[in-house]
Design a protein around this motif. Structure first.
Motif, short mmCIF file in Angstrom:
data_model
loop_
_atom_site.label_atom_id
_atom_site.label_comp_id
_atom_site.label_asym_id
_atom_site.label_seq_id
_atom_site.Cartn_x
_atom_site.Cartn_y
_atom_site.Cartn_z
N THR A 87 -10.69 -3.20 1.39
CA THR A 87 -11.49 -1.99 1.16
C THR A 87 -10.55 -0.87 0.70
O THR A 87 -9.33 -0.95 0.89
CB THR A 87 -12.21 -1.54 2.44
N ASP A 146 -10.19 2.08 1.98
CA ASP A 146 -9.51 2.67 3.14
C ASP A 146 -8.34 1.81 3.60
O ASP A 146 -7.27 2.33 3.92
CB ASP A 146 -10.49 2.85 4.31
N ARG A 147 -8.53 0.50 3.62
CA ARG A 147 -7.44 -0.40 4.04
C ARG A 147 -6.33 -0.41 3.00
O ARG A 147 -5.16 -0.47 3.34
CB ARG A 147 -7.96 -1.82 4.25
#
Length: 82
Positions: free
Chosen positions: A50, A52-53
């Motif tokens: 993702t 965010d990751r």
């Protein structure tokens, strides 16, 4: 500009984790909020990351997202050339 495959991205993450920072998968996982199995799957190219990751991994490894995703010059997270 060609985009890197999930397998290429994983190989870069693994190399920087092991060679440049001398971290194991558990240590990187703790820095980015993921378990060992998730880090392993990302490094093998078997798990999508993702946004965010991706940001957390880039910050933990001092890599720019541009370098990790695209085949362009290697820069650290602050934009300095290596």
């Amino acid at each position: 500009m060609p985009r890197r495959s999930a397998r290429e991205i994983g190989a870069i993450i693994r190399e920087h984790r092991k060679v440049h920072l001398m971290l194991n998968q558990e240590q990187l996982g703790k820095k980015v909020g993921l378990g060992v199995s998730a880090i392993s799957r990302i490094e093998k190219g078997a798990m999508q990351i993702t946004a965010d990751r991706l940001i957390a991994i880039c910050e933990a490894l001092s890599l720019s997202a541009d370098y990790l995703l695209w085949k362009c010059g290697e820069t650290d997270a602050l934009g300095s050339n290596r």
